[in-house]
Design an enzyme around this catalytic site. Structure first.
Site, PDB file in Angstrom:
ATOM      1  N   HIS A   1     -10.339   6.748  -1.443  1.00  7.29           N
ATOM      2  CA  HIS A   1     -10.534   6.221  -0.080  1.00  7.29           C
ATOM      3  C   HIS A   1     -11.592   5.103  -0.040  1.00  7.29           C
ATOM      4  CE1 HIS A   1      -9.112  10.341   1.659  1.00  7.29           C
ATOM      5  NE2 HIS A   1      -8.109   9.486   1.611  1.00  7.29           N
TER       6      HIS A   1
ATOM      7  N   ARG B   1      -4.259  19.972  -0.301  1.00  4.47           N
ATOM      8  CA  ARG B   1      -5.041  20.060  -1.544  1.00  4.47           C
ATOM      9  C   ARG B   1      -6.190  21.050  -1.399  1.00  4.47           C
ATOM     10  NH1 ARG B   1      -5.723  13.647  -1.404  1.00  4.47           N
ATOM     11  NH2 ARG B   1      -3.516  13.134  -1.262  1.00  4.47           N
TER      12      ARG B   1
ATOM     13  N   ARG C   1      -2.777  -1.925  -3.280  1.00  4.63           N
ATOM     14  CA  ARG C   1      -3.776  -0.858  -3.282  1.00  4.63           C
ATOM     15  C   ARG C   1      -3.449   0.114  -4.414  1.00  4.63           C
ATOM     16  NH1 ARG C   1      -3.547   4.522  -0.145  1.00  4.63           N
ATOM     17  NH2 ARG C   1      -5.461   5.473  -0.886  1.00  4.63           N
TER      18      ARG C   1
ATOM     19  N   ASN D   1       0.868  -1.177   0.000  1.00  6.94           N
ATOM     20  CA  ASN D   1       0.000   0.000   0.000  1.00  6.94           C
ATOM     21  C   ASN D   1       0.907   1.230   0.000  1.00  6.94           C
ATOM     22  OD1 ASN D   1      -1.748   2.080   0.626  1.00  6.94           O
ATOM     23  ND2 ASN D   1      -2.759   0.991   2.286  1.00  6.94           N
TER      24      ASN D   1
END
Ligand code: AMP
Length: 398
Positions: free
Chosen positions: A179, A235, A91, A10
Site C-alpha cells: 500500500h 487474510r 503498479r 493497476n
C-alpha cells in the site's frame, strides 16, 4: 513542454483498473478511468468513464480469465477514442529484494520480478502478465514499474529485519510492506503541512497501517507479503506461526505433495481467513455491518477483532513515534465505514483522540476529530494513480 498522455495500469487479484492522465508543464488531468472487475466469473463488470463521471462504457461481460479482461481493456485503448499514451505506469505490489526502485520495464526486469512471485503471490502473476501484454500492445513506448514497497524503503533495519535464521534473511525474507503508493499519496496531499508524527491506516479489502515521521515511513504492518500485519478481508494478518504449522499438518494428512499442501495453506491464510474466516459470512464490511444489525454474533466478533487489532497497532506506533500528531484513515473501509472509524477511535481516548460524531458522519475527505482532540483525525482518499503518473513523469525526465 507540450502535454502528453500517460496510461496507468493497476491490477488487483481479480481486477484490472486503468486511467489515462494528461501531463506536462506540471499539470495532471485525469481524462478517463475504467476497470474490468470479476475476473474468473461469468458476470464481470467493464466500465469506462470520463473526467465528469459520464459512463462511456458500462457492460457486464463474462470474464473467464485475465486474458479476456486485458483484451477488453486493450481493445478500448486501441479503439482510437482515447489519446495514445506516451508512457505507461504499472503498479506493482512487490518486485522482490532486487527490484526496489521504480524504473523502466524491460523483458529481463519482468523475468526478474516474476522470480519473486512468492513475495506477493496473489498480485504478482496478473501484474506480470499485464506488463508483458502492454509491451506488445504499445511497442516502443516506455513502460515503468512503480512499486508499492518503494515508500517503505526508509524503514530502519530493526523494522525490516525478520526474527529468522540468517540463511532466509539472505534470500530476501524481510518486511517490505505494501500500500506504499497509497501512503505516499496521503503524505503528498498533506503537503506542505506534513505532521512530524503521522499514523495512516489504509483499510480496504487488504488492510495495513504505517508509522510515518516527517513524511518518511518508519514502520508498516504488512510484512514479506500482504498477508502479514493486521487482519483484513480474507487474510490472517500476523499470527502465531504455530497456527500455520497446525493447519499445514492437518492439510498434509490428506495431501501428497508438499507444494500442493503449501498452496492450500496459502489459500487458507490469504483467501479464507480474516473477516471472512471469523464471520464465516463475508469479507465485505458492508455485509458484516448488515449482519451485525440482525444480531449475527460471528460478524460482530470479526469486526471487533478488526477494530481491536488496529487499536493495538496504533498504540504500538504511538510508542515508536514518541507521540502522535495526526491519524489518517483511507481505503474503502477507512473512507466509508463511519462505524469502524468511531469504534477504532473510541478505544484510543488514552491517546487524547476525540472524534466529533457529526464530523465523522461523512464519506470521503474530512477532518473528523473534535476541536479538543489532542490528535487531528482525518479521512483522506488515496490518489494512487496520480502518484504513479508523478513517478512516470519524473522517470521520463520531463
Ligand atoms: P477497497 O479494497 O479499498 O476497495 O475497500 C473495500 C472495502 O471497503 C470492503 O470491505 C467494503 O465493504 C468497504 N466499503 C466500501 N464502501 C463502504 C461503505 N459505504 N460502508 C462500509 N464499508 C464500505
Amino acid at each position: 513542454m507540450p502535454s502528453f498522455s500517460i496510461l496507468v495500469l493497476n491490477s488487483g487479484s481479480s481486477s484490472i483498473k486503468f486511467s489515462i492522465y494528461e501531463a506536462g508543464n506540471g499539470a495532471r488531468t485525469r481524462l478517463v478511468e475504467g476497470a474490468v472487475d470479476g475476473i474468473g466469473t461469468d458476470l464481470g463488470k467493464f466500465w469506462i468513464e470520463d473526467a465528469s463521471g459520464k459512463k462511456l462504457v458500462d457492460q457486464t461481460p463474462p470474464v473467464p480469465s485475465r486474458a479476456v479482461a486485458f483484451s477488453l481493456v486493450a481493445d478500448a485503448l486501441k479503439s482510437g477514442k482515447f489519446s495514445a499514451p506516451a508512457a505507461v505506469g504499472h503498479r506493482m505490489v512487490s518486485g522482490g529484494p532486487t527490484v526496489q526502485e521504480n524504473q523502466r520495464i524491460t523483458p529481463e526486469l519482468i523475468d526478474e520480478m516474476e522470480s519473486y512471485t512468492e513475495f506477493a503471490p496473489l498480485h504478482t502473476p496478473i501484474a506480470i502478465y499485464i506488463m508483458r501484454e502492454a509491451l506488445k500492445l504499445f511497442p516502443g513506448i516506455p513502460n515503468f514499474v512503480i512499486l508499492d514497497t518503494y515508500f517503505h524503503r526508509t524503514m530502519p533495519e530493526v523494522a525490516k529485519h525478520m526474527p529468522i535464521p540468517e540463511e532466509y534473511s539472505a534470500m530476501g525474507v524481510r518486511r517490505y510492506g505494501a500500500h506504499g503508493i497509497s501512503y505516499e499519496s496521503i503524505v503528498y496531499q498533506l503537503q506542505p503541512n506534513v505532521p512530524e508524527r503521522l499514523i495512516a491506516a489504509h483499510l480496504g479489502n487488504g488492510a495495513s497501517i504505517s508509522a510515518i515521521r516527517y513524511g518518511k515511513c518508519i514502520d508498516t504492518s504488512m510484512g514479506l507479503t500482504p498477508t502479514g500485519g493486521i487482519i483484513s478481508g480474507t487474510r490472517t494478518g500476523d499470527i502465531d506461526p504455530g497456527v500455520l504449522l497446525f493447519i499445514l499438518r492437518k492439510i498434509a494428512e490428506t495431501t501428497e505433495s508438499a507444494s500442493a499442501a503449501a498452496d492450500q495453506l496459502e489459500a487458507v491464510a490469504s483467501k479464507k481467513a480474516g473477516l471472512l474466516g471469523v464471520s464465516d459470512l463475508s469479507n465485505d464490511m458492508r455485509d458484516l455491518r448488515e449482519a451485525i444489525k440482525e444480531g449475527n454474533a460471528k460478524a460482530r466478533l470479526a469486526v471487533d477483532k478488526f477494530v481491536w487489532t488496529i487499536q493495538k497497532w496504533i498504540g504500538s506506533y504511538v510508542a515508536e513515534l514518541g507521540g502522535l500528531d495526526m491519524l489518517v484513515f483511507t481505503g474503502g473501509i477507512g473512507e466509508n465505514d463511519i462505524d469502524s472509524r468511531a469504534e477504532i477511535c473510541a478505544g484510543l481516548s488514552a491517546l487524547g483522540i476525540v472524534l466529533d460524531e457529526k464530523r465523522n458522519n461523512v464519506r470521503g475527505a474530512a477532518v473528523i476529530s473534535a476541536e479538543n482532540s489532542a490528535v487531528v483525525v482525518r479521512v483522506i482518499p488515496p490518489l494512487e494513480d496520480l502518484m504513479i503518473v508523478n513517478h512516470v513523469v519524473r522517470l521520463l525526465g520531463e
